[in-house]
Design a protein around this motif. Sequence first.
Motif, PDB file in Angstrom:
ATOM      1  N   MET A   1       0.436 -12.302 -29.585  1.00 14.64           N
ATOM      2  CA  MET A   1       0.240 -11.375 -28.476  1.00 14.64           C
ATOM      3  C   MET A   1      -0.432 -10.125 -29.008  1.00 14.64           C
ATOM      4  N   SER A   2      -1.616  -9.836 -28.557  1.00 14.80           N
ATOM      5  CA  SER A   2      -2.376  -8.727 -29.097  1.00 14.80           C
ATOM      6  C   SER A   2      -1.947  -7.387 -28.512  1.00 14.80           C
ATOM      7  N   SER A   3      -1.477  -7.383 -27.280  1.00 13.35           N
ATOM      8  CA  SER A   3      -1.031  -6.130 -26.654  1.00 13.35           C
ATOM      9  C   SER A   3      -0.156  -6.466 -25.472  1.00 13.35           C
ATOM     10  N   THR A   4       0.496  -5.418 -24.922  1.00 14.85           N
ATOM     11  CA  THR A   4       1.355  -5.672 -23.778  1.00 14.85           C
ATOM     12  C   THR A   4       0.553  -6.123 -22.573  1.00 14.85           C
ATOM     13  N   SER A   5      -0.747  -5.880 -22.563  1.00 15.07           N
ATOM     14  CA  SER A   5      -1.540  -6.327 -21.423  1.00 15.07           C
ATOM     15  C   SER A   5      -1.532  -7.838 -21.315  1.00 15.07           C
ATOM     16  N   ALA A   6      -1.180  -8.517 -22.447  1.00 11.22           N
ATOM     17  CA  ALA A   6      -1.163  -9.981 -22.437  1.00 11.22           C
ATOM     18  C   ALA A   6       0.196 -10.527 -22.038  1.00 11.22           C
ATOM     19  N   VAL A   7       1.158  -9.633 -21.775  1.00 14.13           N
ATOM     20  CA  VAL A   7       2.492 -10.104 -21.420  1.00 14.13           C
ATOM     21  C   VAL A   7       2.437 -10.842 -20.083  1.00 14.13           C
ATOM     22  N   ALA A   8       3.015 -12.022 -20.049  1.00 16.34           N
ATOM     23  CA  ALA A   8       2.980 -12.850 -18.846  1.00 16.34           C
ATOM     24  C   ALA A   8       4.238 -13.691 -18.813  1.00 16.34           C
ATOM     25  N   PRO A   9       4.571 -14.281 -17.658  1.00 15.76           N
ATOM     26  CA  PRO A   9       5.728 -15.173 -17.608  1.00 15.76           C
ATOM     27  C   PRO A   9       5.627 -16.239 -18.701  1.00 15.76           C
ATOM     28  N   ALA A  14      10.694 -11.053 -29.595  1.00 13.89           N
ATOM     29  CA  ALA A  14      11.696 -11.110 -30.666  1.00 13.89           C
ATOM     30  C   ALA A  14      12.196 -12.534 -30.893  1.00 13.89           C
ATOM     31  N   GLU A  15      11.365 -13.503 -30.562  1.00 10.33           N
ATOM     32  CA  GLU A  15      11.693 -14.924 -30.773  1.00 10.33           C
ATOM     33  C   GLU A  15      12.941 -15.369 -30.010  1.00 10.33           C
ATOM     34  N   ARG A  16      13.326 -14.615 -28.958  1.00 11.58           N
ATOM     35  CA  ARG A  16      14.527 -15.051 -28.237  1.00 11.58           C
ATOM     36  C   ARG A  16      14.518 -14.700 -26.751  1.00 11.58           C
ATOM     37  N   PHE A  17      13.782 -13.651 -26.327  1.00  8.36           N
ATOM     38  CA  PHE A  17      13.818 -13.220 -24.934  1.00  8.36           C
ATOM     39  C   PHE A  17      12.584 -13.773 -24.200  1.00  8.36           C
ATOM     40  N   ARG A  18      12.802 -14.761 -23.353  1.00  9.11           N
ATOM     41  CA  ARG A  18      11.694 -15.405 -22.630  1.00  9.11           C
ATOM     42  C   ARG A  18      11.544 -14.775 -21.252  1.00  9.11           C
ATOM     43  N   TRP A  32      11.175  -7.122 -15.946  1.00  5.45           N
ATOM     44  CA  TRP A  32      11.219  -8.586 -15.879  1.00  5.45           C
ATOM     45  C   TRP A  32      12.664  -9.078 -15.860  1.00  5.45           C
ATOM     46  N   LYS A  33      12.846 -10.199 -15.194  1.00  8.02           N
ATOM     47  CA  LYS A  33      14.066 -10.973 -15.437  1.00  8.02           C
ATOM     48  C   LYS A  33      13.708 -11.971 -16.525  1.00  8.02           C
ATOM     49  N   ALA A  34      14.521 -11.998 -17.560  1.00  5.48           N
ATOM     50  CA  ALA A  34      14.234 -12.841 -18.713  1.00  5.48           C
ATOM     51  C   ALA A  34      15.487 -13.610 -19.114  1.00  5.48           C
ATOM     52  N   ILE A  35      15.310 -14.535 -20.036  1.00  5.04           N
ATOM     53  CA  ILE A  35      16.425 -15.321 -20.548  1.00  5.04           C
ATOM     54  C   ILE A  35      16.574 -15.065 -22.032  1.00  5.04           C
ATOM     55  N   ASP A  36      17.779 -14.725 -22.434  1.00  4.19           N
ATOM     56  CA  ASP A  36      18.101 -14.654 -23.859  1.00  4.19           C
ATOM     57  C   ASP A  36      18.377 -16.085 -24.307  1.00  4.19           C
ATOM     58  N   GLU A  37      17.432 -16.677 -25.012  1.00  2.06           N
ATOM     59  CA  GLU A  37      17.540 -18.101 -25.332  1.00  2.06           C
ATOM     60  C   GLU A  37      18.638 -18.388 -26.338  1.00  2.06           C
ATOM     61  N   ILE A  38      19.038 -17.409 -27.115  1.00  2.00           N
ATOM     62  CA  ILE A  38      20.101 -17.645 -28.089  1.00  2.00           C
ATOM     63  C   ILE A  38      21.468 -17.667 -27.411  1.00  2.00           C
ATOM     64  N   LEU A  39      21.691 -16.721 -26.498  1.00  5.19           N
ATOM     65  CA  LEU A  39      22.991 -16.648 -25.818  1.00  5.19           C
ATOM     66  C   LEU A  39      22.960 -17.282 -24.428  1.00  5.19           C
ATOM     67  N   ALA A  40      21.798 -17.814 -24.021  1.00  6.09           N
ATOM     68  CA  ALA A  40      21.657 -18.513 -22.737  1.00  6.09           C
ATOM     69  C   ALA A  40      22.178 -17.668 -21.578  1.00  6.09           C
ATOM     70  N   PRO A  42      20.880 -14.395 -18.609  1.00  4.80           N
ATOM     71  CA  PRO A  42      19.769 -13.576 -18.110  1.00  4.80           C
ATOM     72  C   PRO A  42      19.861 -12.164 -18.662  1.00  4.80           C
ATOM     73  N   VAL A  43      18.724 -11.546 -18.890  1.00  8.34           N
ATOM     74  CA  VAL A  43      18.666 -10.153 -19.322  1.00  8.34           C
ATOM     75  C   VAL A  43      17.535  -9.472 -18.560  1.00  8.34           C
ATOM     76  N   ALA A  44      17.569  -8.165 -18.551  1.00  5.34           N
ATOM     77  CA  ALA A  44      16.479  -7.376 -17.969  1.00  5.34           C
ATOM     78  C   ALA A  44      15.611  -6.864 -19.113  1.00  5.34           C
ATOM     79  N   VAL A  45      14.298  -7.011 -18.979  1.00  5.12           N
ATOM     80  CA  VAL A  45      13.381  -6.574 -20.037  1.00  5.12           C
ATOM     81  C   VAL A  45      12.309  -5.673 -19.428  1.00  5.12           C
ATOM     82  N   HIS A  46      12.092  -4.535 -20.063  1.00  3.71           N
ATOM     83  CA  HIS A  46      10.973  -3.676 -19.702  1.00  3.71           C
ATOM     84  C   HIS A  46       9.876  -3.833 -20.748  1.00  3.71           C
ATOM     85  N   THR A  47       8.668  -4.058 -20.276  1.00  7.89           N
ATOM     86  CA  THR A  47       7.511  -4.021 -21.159  1.00  7.89           C
ATOM     87  C   THR A  47       6.602  -2.889 -20.683  1.00  7.89           C
ATOM     88  N   PHE A  48       5.677  -2.486 -21.544  1.00  3.65           N
ATOM     89  CA  PHE A  48       4.873  -1.303 -21.243  1.00  3.65           C
ATOM     90  C   PHE A  48       3.394  -1.571 -21.489  1.00  3.65           C
TER      91      PHE A  48
END
Length: 506
Positions: A1-9, A14-18, A32-40, A42-48
């Motif tokens: 991922m080169s920048s946050t502009s490339a952030v997409a569903p 961090a190899e865990r928050f999808r 975003w609503k995201a999934i913590d894949e390690i703890l299975a 949902p989490v809330a994620v802010h990107t910029f």
Amino acid sequence: MSSTSAVAPGTRLAERFRLEDRVSESDGATLWKAIDEILARPVAVHTFAPDFPRVHEVVTAARAASRLTDPRLTQVFDAAEDDKHAYVVSEWVTGESLTDLLANGPLEPERAAGLVAEAAEALAHAHEAQLYHLCLRPSHLVWTTGNTVKVLGVAVDAAMYGLTTDQPALDDAEGLGRLLYAGLTGHWPGDEEEGGLPAAPMTDGHFCTPRQVTAGVPSYLDTVTVRACLPESRRGQGALASPAEVADALADVARPMPIPISYPSTPAVASASHTEGLDIAHRQQPASPPPLPPVPQYRPAGGGGSKLNRVLMTLVVLLVIAAVGVGAWTIGRSLGSPATSQTATASPSAEPSQTAQAQVIKPVKAQGFDPLGDGDEKPDLAKLAIDGKPSTLWKTETYTSADLGRLKDGVGLLLDMGKSVQISDVVATLSDAPGATVELKVGDAPELGALKTVATKKNAAGKTTLAPEQPATGQYVLIWFTRVPMDAGTFHGTIYEVVVHSPGSA
């Protein structure tokens, strides 16, 4: 991922928050609503966005907020800032914001005070760590599906919006006073509407006090509100100058919990801070919804609640006495009037015609039904749609559009009748927001493929009757939303109460 502009569903941080669903965007910050894949979970994620000007301040505030331990404050799990991307990960909180709770008018005074008292105590703990809110709004105060209070946005929101002050304690005390004002009156004591709440009325150039706006507000709560946020009305009373002082002033109010009194009808919605947990979401903790056991933080109710209980008990006793008297008079009149009794037996069609009318049959169980998604849809709230109380409700998750965010074809509430029954109609009380499309499905297995659509209603709102054109029989009854309305600013379906009717026996 080169920048946050490339952030997409689908992006993994961090190899865990999808990242899954984009919830909102504001000035270069995306929630975003995201999934913590390690703890299975949902989490809330802010990107910029790459040009977001306050990334360092937001990440620094989030890291500081992550050290807060009060369970009534949103938990921050991770925050990172580097050349490639910056993000903040926090808990996904589900529940109803104060904005949602006020959709149908002011809250019962003690309940409003209890919610704000919890928020004040939580903010007092944050202030001890030199962390402040500075922009409290009704969307920041959430009553979770676990029946606890959550305050969204501490430290992070102020950094997100670039807010600073030289009197943070006073500003947050005033913010709490405004939340209490909103809860007591359904109005916002500001120059403009806030979150759909109308601006508070004014007199002589300043805001009316809660008691001037809404009948029945206890004088002590009026005083607390005035001391916190209405300086023009204080008349010599000292200001409440910090969250701790607001908490002390409300220390004796009952805390939010199920009580044996119906609250004014509460709305069905979900909402959240622009910066934290999300449209309906925030931290869940054990407790229980409005007709269940008390939450751990319960404190004895103040005088107002106990007086109301006594008044209600007196009314119930008087009604019972009146009913017994009328019943005895009716029986005595019937026994003493042979002509009447003979007439009654001479017309056998009268009584059967009444029993042949539709009869209410009570479901054994209700569950949120999401077979095209993760299986469950607000399972903790499902029983509230069949509890006989129109002030409680079940609702769907919040979606980004009326067509369920194009994530699925439908979602609904499934009723288990306990045995196969014939259905004459189902009356579902929905929210008043127009635009829902609901189907009635009936069958003998709790599987979507086994449930047959027997009635459909488009643009449904309020009390909605779904009546099969042909006889329908089954153990399972499904109220199925294929479109959800926009309700208080978000898309979701709501059911306050469901009543199932059977034809009855002739």
